[in-house]
Design a protein around this motif. Structure first.
Motif, short mmCIF file in Angstrom:
data_model
loop_
_atom_site.label_atom_id
_atom_site.label_comp_id
_atom_site.label_asym_id
_atom_site.label_seq_id
_atom_site.Cartn_x
_atom_site.Cartn_y
_atom_site.Cartn_z
N VAL A 14 -8.69 -8.91 4.07
CA VAL A 14 -9.75 -7.17 3.96
C VAL A 14 -10.60 -7.15 5.76
O VAL A 14 -11.22 -8.26 5.14
N ILE A 15 -10.24 -6.99 6.34
CA ILE A 15 -11.25 -6.96 7.76
C ILE A 15 -11.57 -5.72 7.89
O ILE A 15 -11.02 -5.35 8.37
N PHE A 32 -4.92 -0.39 12.57
CA PHE A 32 -5.34 -0.90 11.17
C PHE A 32 -3.88 -1.46 11.05
O PHE A 32 -2.80 -0.78 11.28
N LEU A 33 -4.31 -2.31 9.89
CA LEU A 33 -3.12 -2.51 8.96
C LEU A 33 -3.50 -2.28 7.58
O LEU A 33 -3.78 -2.96 6.97
N SER A 34 -2.67 -1.27 6.76
CA SER A 34 -2.88 -1.54 5.17
C SER A 34 -1.49 -1.29 4.56
O SER A 34 -0.53 -1.09 4.69
N SER A 53 -6.44 -4.06 5.36
CA SER A 53 -7.09 -4.59 4.11
C SER A 53 -5.08 -4.73 3.65
O SER A 53 -4.29 -3.31 3.07
N LEU A 54 -4.96 -5.78 3.64
CA LEU A 54 -3.38 -5.80 2.83
C LEU A 54 -3.52 -6.43 1.26
O LEU A 54 -4.55 -7.82 1.21
N LYS A 55 -3.08 -5.86 0.59
CA LYS A 55 -3.80 -6.34 -0.51
C LYS A 55 -2.23 -6.76 -1.16
O LYS A 55 -1.62 -5.62 -1.75
N PRO A 56 -2.02 -8.11 -1.67
CA PRO A 56 -0.69 -8.97 -2.36
C PRO A 56 -0.93 -9.04 -3.65
O PRO A 56 -2.15 -8.69 -4.34
#
Lengths: 760, 173
Positions: free
Chosen positions: A165-166, A305-307, A342-345
């Protein structure tokens, strides 16, 4: 570039003669007097409670010495956090351990397994990562609601990386010229399939001292991690040559703890080696990886962005999956300069054999799912993927969050030159015709090209310690817990020490891999062999040399730093005419022991790019891999044949071929793995080798004694997504369902109406 | 010791392995060879010749390859009782028994670092040896074909081909 005596020169592996004559003793080649054989009864059901279990008849079989069930097995645990018992009253996958037997022979053990009567109460099972998270889904563990494992990896410190998350994704969305979204997955859970199955021998002395011989990739860590779980016993871990591992045999509790339990129950040594089907059906496979993601991109190829949600299927338990997620999250940032993330594993349990660590360690699994999404955006922007990776791969001065949760700034190499030379060798400019455009069409044969990239800041991960002892006869002994698992690293540390001490290579050796002898060693995981392990050994050799010179300096009436040594002789710099042997200087009754320790440093990413060319037969759907070119920069090659071997490894060990034909197939009606043998599990043969070439640059790396970084581990990771891209380009249709078997290719071409629905 | 073949209640089996003849009693006892034993098991468990590896135990991977009367066979797929009177050569039996010198093919594997973990190496060397026995000047494609039943997961194939070709050009001797 500096010319070395051994470094960078091809030298025979120290273990070569034993290997080619069959004298190398792998774990299953060892026997110990009075040894018994361990066998495991495995569950036929994917999810069930054990209602009753009757072992009386098995115990009566002559030659059976012990039977354990969940009722009487020691309460030792595996998993992170600890959640898996050696045996439980519940089974969670087909192949889960139900009972343990120790017998005089393997045959008696097998016979006894059939005499155990088990009554099960079947429970509903779940295999799909998203179904497992639904309300009302079967629950594998009471303590993990929704089958979601808790985050946090104590070994990575209090702030271990859990997500990326950046910045501000909303802002990235506004700045994007193109936004793409989709769900992509890498869920064929291939098996790394080392030729030697996991195995161990366990023997107790009294009740508090356990000796373990094993094929572990990290034998010292068996001591460190397991002795605590077994009630603070003293565990001696002896590492044998490893008949390959590719990461998988690092995880050891599943075979060490059962053998230790049986050895304890019988008071005799117990050997337990997985059979091949058992290995394929009940040992670890890759993580299942699925992403629901969005990417924003500008026309120039900048990612705004990458989410997304990264859903990680770990199967029946996790010991390392959270750690793999942390490293994967770090590696995604190395590939992609992007201000807003916002990459949430989530790590989720399901009713199939567990996932474990494998070469590529989370990064391969993430990248294989993420790349198809990114390439959609590249296609919209009309960007050449080589240009995209060149623009986006981490460069000195760029920062990223690594597995410890800290922000690191790259101090390593700029890999632009490696990318350019790799592309040149491959002929990328000529072969690349644009997105979804074949390189050539000849009748039914259509060719396409694709490229993938990977890097890992693990070359300096974790602690290694080593000693180097100098003996007066002009020999050096390295004390290291480094396992030999195929990379030749035990030979390579000898080369490093021989170089520093200027000793002939045959006067440098490594101690047997025994935790009673050697100091702490995390093991050759990731690409840490050259940099982390090497640096500890190098420091020990430098320390030993310094002590030797301090000892001798008074005899020459000079300062220690005025001395030099070569071939076991010492002399004053510039006066090579007057040399004395170590023994004359040291005396016969003295040794010198140098110590070295390496402290972790995550600021040094390595790099691997893989270019692939495929040929698709549009009539049969078969895909042939025609050519592979790897590109990297390693600072300084230690052993030329060793590095080409390692890089050629990109095909196997659940690497490139997981895009073409490798998969573990689960029948979701029964929960069974349908191909747990080496005929139905497909692997590449000698007669189907692609052309293979590597561009290995040697731009001196800033901070290593020989300016070298490791690269071996990452060879597999860029390949599968590169093949996906190449096949899509060859047939002019996007295709992303790993592996690209002929049915899927024909389906994508609209030549057959339905591709078989595959189990996840 | 009484020659066992004279006792009809103890059937025996004779195997020649690496030039040495062994007689085994057939049976289930701990020093006997069970009729269910594969050749790979007998070599490893009775003769201590652990250079022959068992990997797939299924006839798929070639790790257990030995020579039987000069031809490559899969010792995990042969019952020991089927090998009565045969001449078996294992990886330990290559090379010169008098001088102890290793076979030039083995030396070529060392020179080309034609192994990584080394587990599948004995089987690969035995398959290659059988080919070179038959055709000392094999082409690269013939070597690939002859080794197509040998599994190597580290992907040392390229170095193996170089090693075998170098030995082949020396006549495979």
């Amino acid at each position: 570039m500096k010319e070395y005596r051994f470094i960078g020169k091809p030298t025979p592996r120290k273990d070569a003669l034993d290997i080619v004559t069959g004298r190398t003793k792998f774990i299953n080649d060892l026997t110990i007097p009075n040894m018994l054989y361990g066998k495991v009864l495995r569950s036929p059901l994917p999810h069930a409670l054990i209602k009753s279990i009757d072992t009386a008849e098995a115990m009566r079989l002559p030659g059976v010495k012990a039977v354990h069930t969940y009722k009487d097995v020691p309460d030792w645990m595996g998993g992170l956090p600890l959640h898996v018992r050696v045996l439980d009253n519940k089974v969670r996958y087909v192949g889960d351990a139900v009972a343990l037997i120790a017998a005089e022979t393997e045959d008696i053990g097998e016979d006894a397994l059939r005499l155990i009567k088990v009554e099960y109460e079947p429970l509903p099972a779940v295999y799909d990562v998203e179904e497992a998270m639904q309300p009302g889904a079967p629950q594998l563990y009471e303590q993990f609601p929704g089958n979601i494992l808790p985050q946090g990896i104590p070994a990575f410190g209090p702030h271990s990386l859990q997500e990326v998350v950046i910045g501000d994704v909303e802002k990235g969305r506004e700045e994007a010229d193109f936004i793409v979204e989709g769900t992509y997955a890498y869920e064929n859970i291939p098996n790394p399939l080392p030729p030697e199955s996991p195995g161990v021998i366990a023997a107790w002395e009294g009740t508090d001292t356990l000796t373990v011989w094993s094929a572990s990739q990290g034998p010292h860590m068996i001591k460190v991690s397991l002795q605590r779980r077994m009630g603070s016993i003293n565990l001696h871990s002896i590492g044998n040559p490893v008949g390959a591992s590719y990461g998988s045999k690092y995880m050891s509790w599943q075979y060490v703890l059962p053998a230790a339990a049986l050895a304890k129950a019988t008071g005799r040594p117990v050997k337990f080696c997985y059979g091949r089907s058992e290995h394929l059906a009940a040992f670890t496979v890759r993580l299942g990886s699925r992403i629901h993601g969005k990417v924003g991109m500008k026309k120039n190829g900048d990612v705004t962005f990458l989410s997304g949600d990264w859903l990680v299927n770990t199967g029946a338990f996790s010991e390392t999956s959270q750690a793999m997620v942390a490293v994967g999250c770090g590696e995604a940032q190395l590939m992609l300069r992007c201000p807003n993330w916002s990459l949430k594993p989530k790590v989720v349990c399901t009713n199939r054999t567990a996932s474990g660590q494998i070469r590529g360690f989370g990064g391969q699994e993430l990248k294989c799912a993420l790349l198809p999404l990114l390439t959609m955006a590249m296609e919209k922007a009309g960007i050449d993927p080589v240009d995209f990776f060149k623009r986006n791969y981490v460069k000195p001065g760029d920062g990223y969050y690594w597995r410890d949760g800290n922000w690191w700034v790259c101090r390593g190499t700029d890999y632009t030159k490696a990318i350019e030379q790799g592309a040149g060798t491959f002929g990328w400019k000529d072969k690349w015709k644009g997105w979804l455009k074949p390189t050539s069409v000849k009748g039914v044969k259509q060719r396409g090209v694709g490229v993938g990239v990977h890097g890992n800041a693990d070359v300096g991960e974790d602690v290694s310690e080593a000693y180097v002892r100098l003996d007066p006869n002009g020999t050096a002994t390295i004390y290291s817990g480094l396992a030999e698992h195929g990379t030749g690293q035990r030979s390579n540390i000898c080369k490093m020490v021989a170089e520093i001490l200027q000793l002939p290579l045959d006067r440098v050796s490594v101690t047997p891999n025994d935790s009673r002898v050697n100091p702490y060693e995390m093991g050759p995981v990731g690409s840490r062999g050259t940099y982390a392990i090497g640096s500890a050994v190098i420091a020990a050799a430098e320390d030993a040399k310094r002590q030797l010179f301090e000892l001798i300096a008074p005899k020459f009436k000079v300062k220690a730093e005025d001395l030099e040594t070569e071939d076991g002789m010492v002399y004053v710099k510039g006066k090579a005419g007057t040399k004395i042997p170590w023994i004359k200087a040291m005396g016969y009754d003295r040794t010198v022991m140098g110590r070295g320790r390496f402290e972790p440093d995550f600021a040094l990413p390595n790099f691997m790019m893989i270019f692939t060319e495929v040929e698709v037969d549009t009539e049969t759907g078969k895909v042939d891999l025609i050519r592979v070119v790897g590109a990297t920069d390693v600072g300084q090659i230690i052993d030329p044949p060793g590095i080409t071997n390692q890089l050629n490894g990109c095909l196997g060990s659940a690497g490139i071929d997981t895009a073409l034909f490798e998969e573990t197939v689960i029948d979701t009606r029964l929960g069974r793995i349908m191909n747990p043998n080496m005929i139905d599990y497909k692997w590449r043969t000698f007669s189907e080798l692609p052309e293979m070439e590597h561009v290995i640059l040697e731009t001196p790396f800033p901070s290593h004694r020989f300016h070298a970084v490791g690269v071996g581990e990452i060879a597999t990771a860029p390949g599968p997504s590169a093949v996906l891209m190449a096949v899509s380009n060859a047939i002019g249709v996007r295709i992303h369902d790993y592996p690209l078997t002929p049915d899927k290719v024909l389906s994508a071409l609209g030549k057959i109406t339905t591709a078989k629905r595959r189990a996840k | 010791m009484t020659p066992t073949h004279e006792n009809p209640s103890h059937p025996t089996l004779t195997l020649t392995v690496n030039g040495k003849t062994h007689s085994f009693l057939l049976g289930e006892g701990s020093h006997e060879v069970p009729p269910s034993h594969t050749l790979a098991q007998t070599l490893r468990e009775r003769l201590g010749l652990t250079g022959t590896k068992i990997s797939c135990d299924h006839g798929a991977c070639g790790c257990c390859t030995v020579l039987m009367d000069g031809k490559a066979v899969l010792s995990c797929m042969l019952l020991t009782v089927e090998c009565e009177g045969k001449e078996i050569t294992t990886i330990e039996g290559l090379g010169n028994p008098v001088t102890g010198a290793i076979d030039p093919l083995q030396q070529s594997f060392i020179d080309h670092t034609a192994f990584q973990c080394g587990f599948c190496t004995p089987g690969i060397i035995m398959s290659a040896k059988a080919l070179l026995n038959e055709n000392p000047s094999s082409t690269r494609d013939e070597v690939k074909e002859a080794l197509s039943g040998n599994f190597c997961r580290c992907i040392t194939h390229y170095h193996v081909l170089d090693a075998v070709m170098a030995a082949a050009q020396k006549g495979g001797k």
